[in-house]
Write an enzyme that holds these catalytic residues in place. Structure first.
Site, PDB file in Angstrom:
ATOM      1  N   TYR A  38      -7.522  23.397 -14.024  1.00 36.18           N
ATOM      2  CA  TYR A  38      -8.543  22.391 -14.327  1.00 36.18           C
ATOM      3  C   TYR A  38      -9.915  23.035 -14.430  1.00 36.18           C
ATOM      4  O   TYR A  38     -10.219  24.009 -13.753  1.00 36.18           O
ATOM      5  CB  TYR A  38      -8.524  21.276 -13.275  1.00 36.18           C
ATOM      6  CG  TYR A  38      -7.266  20.451 -13.383  1.00 36.18           C
ATOM      7  CD1 TYR A  38      -7.181  19.419 -14.308  1.00 36.18           C
ATOM      8  CD2 TYR A  38      -6.150  20.736 -12.614  1.00 36.18           C
ATOM      9  CE1 TYR A  38      -6.017  18.678 -14.451  1.00 36.18           C
ATOM     10  CE2 TYR A  38      -4.982  20.008 -12.745  1.00 36.18           C
ATOM     11  CZ  TYR A  38      -4.925  18.981 -13.663  1.00 36.18           C
ATOM     12  OH  TYR A  38      -3.767  18.262 -13.810  1.00 36.18           O
ATOM     13  N   TYR A  78      -8.368   5.657 -14.654  1.00 39.14           N
ATOM     14  CA  TYR A  78      -7.383   6.625 -15.135  1.00 39.14           C
ATOM     15  C   TYR A  78      -6.988   7.536 -13.988  1.00 39.14           C
ATOM     16  O   TYR A  78      -7.836   8.223 -13.410  1.00 39.14           O
ATOM     17  CB  TYR A  78      -7.951   7.441 -16.298  1.00 39.14           C
ATOM     18  CG  TYR A  78      -6.981   8.482 -16.798  1.00 39.14           C
ATOM     19  CD1 TYR A  78      -5.741   8.106 -17.310  1.00 39.14           C
ATOM     20  CD2 TYR A  78      -7.284   9.828 -16.733  1.00 39.14           C
ATOM     21  CE1 TYR A  78      -4.840   9.058 -17.750  1.00 39.14           C
ATOM     22  CE2 TYR A  78      -6.394  10.792 -17.177  1.00 39.14           C
ATOM     23  CZ  TYR A  78      -5.167  10.390 -17.681  1.00 39.14           C
ATOM     24  OH  TYR A  78      -4.261  11.337 -18.108  1.00 39.14           O
ATOM     25  N   HIS A 119      -0.716   9.336 -17.428  1.00 39.19           N
ATOM     26  CA  HIS A 119       0.274  10.001 -18.287  1.00 39.19           C
ATOM     27  C   HIS A 119       1.261  10.746 -17.397  1.00 39.19           C
ATOM     28  O   HIS A 119       0.857  11.341 -16.398  1.00 39.19           O
ATOM     29  CB  HIS A 119      -0.407  11.013 -19.222  1.00 39.19           C
ATOM     30  CG  HIS A 119      -1.291  10.379 -20.240  1.00 39.19           C
ATOM     31  ND1 HIS A 119      -2.622  10.127 -20.002  1.00 39.19           N
ATOM     32  CD2 HIS A 119      -1.032   9.931 -21.484  1.00 39.19           C
ATOM     33  CE1 HIS A 119      -3.153   9.552 -21.080  1.00 39.19           C
ATOM     34  NE2 HIS A 119      -2.203   9.430 -21.994  1.00 39.19           N
ATOM     35  N   ALA A 127       8.785  11.350 -11.312  1.00 39.06           N
ATOM     36  CA  ALA A 127       7.428  10.793 -11.243  1.00 39.06           C
ATOM     37  C   ALA A 127       7.390   9.418 -11.914  1.00 39.06           C
ATOM     38  O   ALA A 127       6.783   8.483 -11.385  1.00 39.06           O
ATOM     39  CB  ALA A 127       6.426  11.733 -11.900  1.00 39.06           C
ATOM     40  N   PHE A 130       8.834   6.932  -9.563  1.00 38.82           N
ATOM     41  CA  PHE A 130       7.904   6.710  -8.462  1.00 38.82           C
ATOM     42  C   PHE A 130       6.862   5.662  -8.859  1.00 38.82           C
ATOM     43  O   PHE A 130       6.617   4.698  -8.129  1.00 38.82           O
ATOM     44  CB  PHE A 130       7.217   8.024  -8.072  1.00 38.82           C
ATOM     45  CG  PHE A 130       6.054   7.852  -7.137  1.00 38.82           C
ATOM     46  CD1 PHE A 130       6.262   7.722  -5.772  1.00 38.82           C
ATOM     47  CD2 PHE A 130       4.758   7.805  -7.616  1.00 38.82           C
ATOM     48  CE1 PHE A 130       5.193   7.554  -4.894  1.00 38.82           C
ATOM     49  CE2 PHE A 130       3.677   7.637  -6.750  1.00 38.82           C
ATOM     50  CZ  PHE A 130       3.897   7.506  -5.389  1.00 38.82           C
TER      51      PHE A 130
END
Length: 172
Positions: A38, A78, A119, A127, A130
């Site tokens: 990141y 988000y 996303h 995921a 989940f």
């Protein structure tokens, strides 16, 4: 002599706002949890005061084991990243973090948040399940979302945010 009895005290889960002082911990966790690096801007954005309720470190018995980071986009929230180190999964840590963010989103008033979306890489069915267990629904697929990892496509999942009153009545 006998050994002292093993401690039977319950495990302690705590959360902490992100600050410049614990940002290094977040960076280290992210380097282990996620297949991408990141940017510095990402890390500066997640310590902004307006997202402190939506970006937090997860501690298990005072050990940092995960984090959740979101950003405000007008009336949407988000969910950029959420991860828990492998040895600490299946301890409800991710669920607790996500529930905290959902609750904070439901009580946020300026702006009133209407949904949380995220996303999930199409190969990550765990995921996806989940998030579906936590009320998220698949609303589409974004082709080519990921630039440096395969597969490149991502499911778009969202959860509509209801008022605090309805949130409190939610099933566990």
């Amino acid at each position: 002599m006998s050994n002292p009895p093993a401690s039977s005290s319950p495990s302690r889960v705590t959360f902490a706002y992100l600050t410049p002082r614990n940002l290094g911990t977040v960076k280290k966790l992210n380097s282990v949890l996620f297949p991408i690096k990141y940017s510095d801007k990402f890390y500066q954005d997640i310590i902004a005061p307006e997202v402190e309720d939506f970006c937090q470190l997860i501690y298990y018995n005072d050990v940092p084991v995960g984090n959740i980071c979101c950003r405000l986009e007008n009336k949407d929230l988000y969910l950029m990243t959420m991860g828990v180190l492998a040895p600490y999964r299946s301890k409800q840590l991710g669920s607790q973090a996500l529930k905290r963010v959902i609750k904070a989103a439901a009580s946020h008033s300026k702006p009133k948040i209407r949904r949380i979306y995220l996303h999930v890489q199409v190969s990550n069915t765990d995921a996806k399940r989940f998030y579906e267990r936590h009320g998220f629904k698949e609303v589409g697929i974004k082709e080519g979302y990921y630039k440096k990892i395969m597969p490149r496509d991502a499911w778009i999942l969202e959860r509509i945010i209801e008022s605090d009153d309805k949130q409190d009545q939610e099933k566990p």
